[in-house]
Design a protein around this motif. Structure first.
Motif, mmCIF file in Angstrom:
data_model
loop_
_atom_site.group_PDB
_atom_site.id
_atom_site.type_symbol
_atom_site.label_atom_id
_atom_site.label_comp_id
_atom_site.label_asym_id
_atom_site.label_seq_id
_atom_site.Cartn_x
_atom_site.Cartn_y
_atom_site.Cartn_z
ATOM 1 N N ASP A 143 -5.647 3.407 2.020
ATOM 2 C CA ASP A 143 -5.502 4.227 3.322
ATOM 3 C C ASP A 143 -6.710 4.173 3.948
ATOM 4 O O ASP A 143 -7.275 5.193 4.073
ATOM 5 N N CYS A 144 -6.797 3.117 4.956
ATOM 6 C CA CYS A 144 -8.080 3.051 5.379
ATOM 7 C C CYS A 144 -8.636 3.979 6.450
ATOM 8 O O CYS A 144 -7.931 4.047 7.532
ATOM 9 N N THR A 145 -9.703 4.654 6.323
ATOM 10 C CA THR A 145 -10.083 5.709 7.597
ATOM 11 C C THR A 145 -10.767 4.862 8.473
ATOM 12 O O THR A 145 -10.802 5.456 9.689
ATOM 13 N N LEU A 146 -11.240 3.802 8.386
ATOM 14 C CA LEU A 146 -11.700 3.063 9.593
ATOM 15 C C LEU A 146 -10.682 2.248 10.178
ATOM 16 O O LEU A 146 -10.874 2.510 11.619
ATOM 17 N N CYS A 147 -9.727 1.742 9.852
ATOM 18 C CA CYS A 147 -8.642 1.214 10.609
ATOM 19 C C CYS A 147 -7.602 2.144 11.166
ATOM 20 O O CYS A 147 -7.175 1.971 11.971
ATOM 21 N N GLY A 148 -7.272 3.274 10.381
ATOM 22 C CA GLY A 148 -6.189 4.125 10.523
ATOM 23 C C GLY A 148 -4.801 3.812 10.368
ATOM 24 O O GLY A 148 -3.619 4.389 10.760
ATOM 25 N N ASP B 132 -16.706 -2.885 5.606
ATOM 26 C CA ASP B 132 -16.972 -1.507 6.317
ATOM 27 C C ASP B 132 -15.555 -0.450 5.960
ATOM 28 O O ASP B 132 -15.407 0.620 6.318
ATOM 29 N N HIS B 133 -14.742 -1.246 5.227
ATOM 30 C CA HIS B 133 -13.369 -0.497 5.088
ATOM 31 C C HIS B 133 -13.240 0.400 3.974
ATOM 32 O O HIS B 133 -13.993 0.040 2.946
ATOM 33 N N GLN B 134 -12.716 1.573 4.090
ATOM 34 C CA GLN B 134 -12.798 2.534 2.877
ATOM 35 C C GLN B 134 -11.700 3.636 2.940
ATOM 36 O O GLN B 134 -11.088 3.879 4.169
ATOM 37 N N LYS C 18 -3.051 1.761 6.550
ATOM 38 C CA LYS C 18 -2.881 1.252 5.166
ATOM 39 C C LYS C 18 -3.050 -0.407 5.054
ATOM 40 O O LYS C 18 -2.463 -1.039 5.736
ATOM 41 N N HIS C 19 -3.926 -0.449 4.409
ATOM 42 C CA HIS C 19 -4.130 -2.524 4.199
ATOM 43 C C HIS C 19 -4.804 -2.738 2.725
ATOM 44 O O HIS C 19 -5.402 -1.852 2.179
ATOM 45 N N ALA C 20 -4.483 -3.932 2.222
ATOM 46 C CA ALA C 20 -5.049 -4.391 1.133
ATOM 47 C C ALA C 20 -6.546 -4.644 1.488
ATOM 48 O O ALA C 20 -7.008 -5.161 2.483
HETATM 49 ZN ZN LIG Z 1 -9.698 -0.904 7.005
#
Ligand SMILES: [Zn+2]
Length: 306
Positions: free
Chosen positions: A25-30, A9-11, A32-34
């Protein structure tokens, strides 16, 4: 050109690609992640057995060498907690307590302290100091028997784990009403790193998956606090050590120069303390936090009724 990638679900926009991972720069999590995120089994191997031996073999030696400086860092942190809590509220849990030096400082100051640490070697070291440390990962099951605390401390943990929002939620559940959660993470993709990269030809040396999976800054870490039901009450930077890189001391991959730069930072901080002007340093580091500058972000949040 910007590239967008999706994993489960990460994008988000791809910022870097290192060691077979992409940082988005994940829009789901808010934050940045690998991606892809390692499995729990892969991470368990790293942190139970390898971390303090394979990845951080010098850690204990250097912690001892720097102990006076560390005690100043720890003292600042306990000062913050004491200024934000009523008298008598002095119970602390350190998640990822490592060799136990932060706990020991608190215990010597009259706090009731407990740690939870997955590395067998680090947990044994802390117990050897006479500290109460549970050797485990923090999860829903292990959290049940830990108790309730006035402060939960998470230093250099959130950047390592695949689901920091879940860990924050568990950590918050261990707090009494109005208790404090304190998290310290690297402050990555900051303005100095951006400058070094775009103007000085540096690679993104701070990107280190699978050990660092998440890349927070003051704002994204603050947002994680708020979405966990924690009101941010303090934001403080640590010394922006990347300033040395900007001034021409390239310590990336040069351990000896890195130590020399660290010694200069120690000298500056310890001299201010010796002069009775530690508060000047702390004001400066709060200003830096507001400017988004600093090698690490240290944020304290208060548990509010949800
Ligand atoms: Zn994410």
């Amino acid at each position: 050109m910007t590239e967008i990638k999706q994993w489960q679900d990460h994008q988000g926009q791809v910022l870097d690609s290192v060691n077979g991972f992409d940082v988005i720069d994940c829009t789901l999590c808010g934050f940045k992640h690998a991606i892809p995120l390692p499995t729990p089994d892969e991470l368990e191997q790293i942190y139970r057995h390898e971390y303090y031996t394979a990845e951080k073999p010098l850690y204990l030696e250097r912690a001892r060498e720097d102990i006076d400086w560390w005690n100043l860092v720890y003292s600042d942190r306990y000062d913050s907690f004491e200024s934000l809590l009523p008298m008598g509220h002095r119970r602390l849990l350190d998640i990822g307590s490592g060799p136990g030096f932060f706990l020991l400082h608190g215990q010597n100051r009259g706090w009731q302290v407990r740690g939870i640490e997955p590395s067998a070697r680090a947990a044994a070291h802390a117990r050897g100091l006479g500290l109460d440390v549970v050797e485990d990962f923090l999860d829903e099951a292990s959290s049940q028997s830990l108790g309730r605390f006035d402060v939960v401390h998470l230093s250099e943990v959130l950047e390592h784990i695949p689901d920091p929002a879940r860990l924050m939620k568990i950590a918050r559940s261990l707090l009494i009403p109005d208790g404090l959660l304190c998290a310290v993470t690297p402050n990555d993709y900051n303005a100095f790193q951006h400058t070094l990269r775009t103007a000085c030809g540096f690679p993104p040396w701070w990107v280190a998956p699978p050990h660092h999976l998440n890349y927070f800054d003051f704002d994204s870490l603050s947002m994680l606090f708020e979405s966990t039901g924690l009101e941010v009450v303090s934001r403080e930077a640590t010394f922006p050590i990347d300033l040395f890189l900007l001034m021409g001391d390239n310590y990336v991959g040069n351990d000896q120069l890195g130590r020399a730069c660290h010694e200069k930072r120690k000298t500056m901080e310890q001299s201010l303390a010796k002069a009775g002007l530690n508060s000047v340093k702390r004001n400066l580091y709060r200003c830096l936090a507001n400017a988004g500058i600093g090698r690490e972000a240290c944020i304290i949040g208060r548990a509010i009724d949800s």
